[in-house]
Design a protein around this motif. Structure first.
Motif, PDB file in Angstrom:
ATOM      1  N   ALA A  61      82.749 -72.907 -74.259  1.00  0.00           N
ATOM      2  CA  ALA A  61      83.438 -72.386 -73.072  1.00  0.00           C
ATOM      3  C   ALA A  61      82.594 -72.608 -71.820  1.00  0.00           C
ATOM      4  O   ALA A  61      83.118 -72.974 -70.760  1.00  0.00           O
ATOM      5  CB  ALA A  61      83.747 -70.903 -73.255  1.00  0.00           C
ATOM      6  N   ILE A 140      88.553 -70.772 -80.118  1.00  0.00           N
ATOM      7  CA  ILE A 140      88.665 -69.661 -79.164  1.00  0.00           C
ATOM      8  C   ILE A 140      87.980 -70.018 -77.850  1.00  0.00           C
ATOM      9  O   ILE A 140      88.515 -69.786 -76.761  1.00  0.00           O
ATOM     10  CB  ILE A 140      88.061 -68.377 -79.767  1.00  0.00           C
ATOM     11  CG1 ILE A 140      88.914 -67.892 -80.940  1.00  0.00           C
ATOM     12  CG2 ILE A 140      87.941 -67.279 -78.705  1.00  0.00           C
ATOM     13  CD1 ILE A 140      88.341 -66.695 -81.673  1.00  0.00           C
ATOM     14  N   SER A 143      89.992 -72.546 -75.972  1.00  0.00           N
ATOM     15  CA  SER A 143      91.273 -71.986 -75.535  1.00  0.00           C
ATOM     16  C   SER A 143      91.103 -71.095 -74.313  1.00  0.00           C
ATOM     17  O   SER A 143      91.941 -71.099 -73.403  1.00  0.00           O
ATOM     18  CB  SER A 143      91.917 -71.179 -76.670  1.00  0.00           C
ATOM     19  OG  SER A 143      92.211 -72.010 -77.773  1.00  0.00           O
ATOM     20  N   THR A 144      90.017 -70.324 -74.297  1.00  0.00           N
ATOM     21  CA  THR A 144      89.791 -69.426 -73.162  1.00  0.00           C
ATOM     22  C   THR A 144      89.207 -70.177 -71.969  1.00  0.00           C
ATOM     23  O   THR A 144      89.560 -69.898 -70.822  1.00  0.00           O
ATOM     24  CB  THR A 144      88.844 -68.279 -73.548  1.00  0.00           C
ATOM     25  OG1 THR A 144      87.598 -68.828 -74.010  1.00  0.00           O
ATOM     26  CG2 THR A 144      89.452 -67.419 -74.646  1.00  0.00           C
ATOM     27  N   ASN A 146      86.381 -69.912 -70.751  1.00  0.00           N
ATOM     28  CA  ASN A 146      85.527 -69.030 -69.964  1.00  0.00           C
ATOM     29  C   ASN A 146      84.582 -68.310 -70.911  1.00  0.00           C
ATOM     30  O   ASN A 146      85.027 -67.738 -71.910  1.00  0.00           O
ATOM     31  CB  ASN A 146      86.393 -68.039 -69.182  1.00  0.00           C
ATOM     32  CG  ASN A 146      85.579 -67.040 -68.389  1.00  0.00           C
ATOM     33  OD1 ASN A 146      85.098 -66.053 -68.935  1.00  0.00           O
ATOM     34  ND2 ASN A 146      85.433 -67.296 -67.094  1.00  0.00           N
ATOM     35  N   ALA A 149      85.259 -64.512 -71.407  1.00  0.00           N
ATOM     36  CA  ALA A 149      86.494 -64.292 -72.160  1.00  0.00           C
ATOM     37  C   ALA A 149      86.317 -64.692 -73.618  1.00  0.00           C
ATOM     38  O   ALA A 149      86.824 -64.021 -74.527  1.00  0.00           O
ATOM     39  CB  ALA A 149      87.641 -65.084 -71.533  1.00  0.00           C
ATOM     40  N   ALA A 150      85.580 -65.771 -73.859  1.00  0.00           N
ATOM     41  CA  ALA A 150      85.341 -66.214 -75.233  1.00  0.00           C
ATOM     42  C   ALA A 150      84.560 -65.168 -76.013  1.00  0.00           C
ATOM     43  O   ALA A 150      84.873 -64.869 -77.170  1.00  0.00           O
ATOM     44  CB  ALA A 150      84.590 -67.541 -75.230  1.00  0.00           C
ATOM     45  N   ALA A 153      86.787 -62.127 -76.660  1.00  0.00           N
ATOM     46  CA  ALA A 153      87.799 -62.388 -77.685  1.00  0.00           C
ATOM     47  C   ALA A 153      87.180 -62.508 -79.068  1.00  0.00           C
ATOM     48  O   ALA A 153      87.816 -62.165 -80.072  1.00  0.00           O
ATOM     49  CB  ALA A 153      88.562 -63.667 -77.341  1.00  0.00           C
TER      50      ALA A 153
END
Length: 202
Positions: A61, A140, A143-144, A146, A149-150, A153
């Motif tokens: 990320a 993940i 997908s994020t 960031n 955020a990763a 999550a």
């Protein structure tokens, strides 16, 4: 591996868990037929590679956020090379951390009750499990897009897998629905397999 502090904190956390469960909680936890420190270390090994997989997602990320992956895409290289390189690097880090955990475990009383081949099989299983989770965390992270955020999550997912498992206590002590979940999730299966390879038994 590009950030030395990541390696440092990857080793500090599992050492703290070993010391806490060995000396703070260990006196209150009983596992029939086996010393708790021997029971514990298989869980620590799996926890280490599982939580270590978060570094894959967070790192990717960060690379995506900084534009590094876009620069790699402009080079004449396979698109999978970035992911493969990251997971291989994390597998190497996991091998180092597992070795450190063995040393720490022996220092607090852990002993391997099987042979070299069985213990080697346990290490290989841990590395493969870590790689598998690294790919999940990579998804993940990408997908994020960031790092914060990763991480946000990933942690709840890791916590549900690791702490609701046989890593630190026998699932027989858990209430019905939780035990059913714990008995049929991948961390428990891996912990039990590593425990059998290290301590012997089914």
């Amino acid at each position: 591996m590009r950030v030395p502090t990541t390696l440092v904190f990857s080793t500090v956390q599992p050492v703290i868990f070993v010391l806490m469960f060995r000396y703070v909680f260990g006196g209150a936890i009983r596992v029939p037929g086996v010393r708790y420190v021997d029971f514990l270390m298989a869980g620590i090994f799996v926890q280490t590679v599982t939580f270590g997989a978060m570094n894959t997602g967070v790192g990717l990320a960060m690379d995506l956020q900084s534009g590094l992956i876009e620069r790699f895409r402009s080079l004449p290289m396979a698109r999978s090379a970035v992911l493969a390189g990251r997971t291989i690097a994390d597998a190497v880090r996991n091998l180092f951390v597992i070795a450190l955990m063995v040393i720490v475990g022996v220092a607090v009383g852990f002993r391997v009750h099987t042979g070299v081949l069985e213990f080697g099989g346990a290490v290989v299983l841990l590395l493969l499990f870590g790689v598998a989770f690294s790919w999940i965390m990579a998804y993940i992270g990408l997908s994020t897009g960031n790092a914060e955020a990763a991480q946000a999550a990933s942690f709840p997912l890791m916590a549900v897998f690791v702490f609701a498992s046989s890593a630190f206590v026998s699932t027989a002590t858990m209430p019905g629905p939780l035990r059913t979940y714990a008995d049929h999730q991948p961390v428990t299966a891996t912990v039990n397999a590593v425990r059998a390879l290290v301590l012997g038994g089914p």
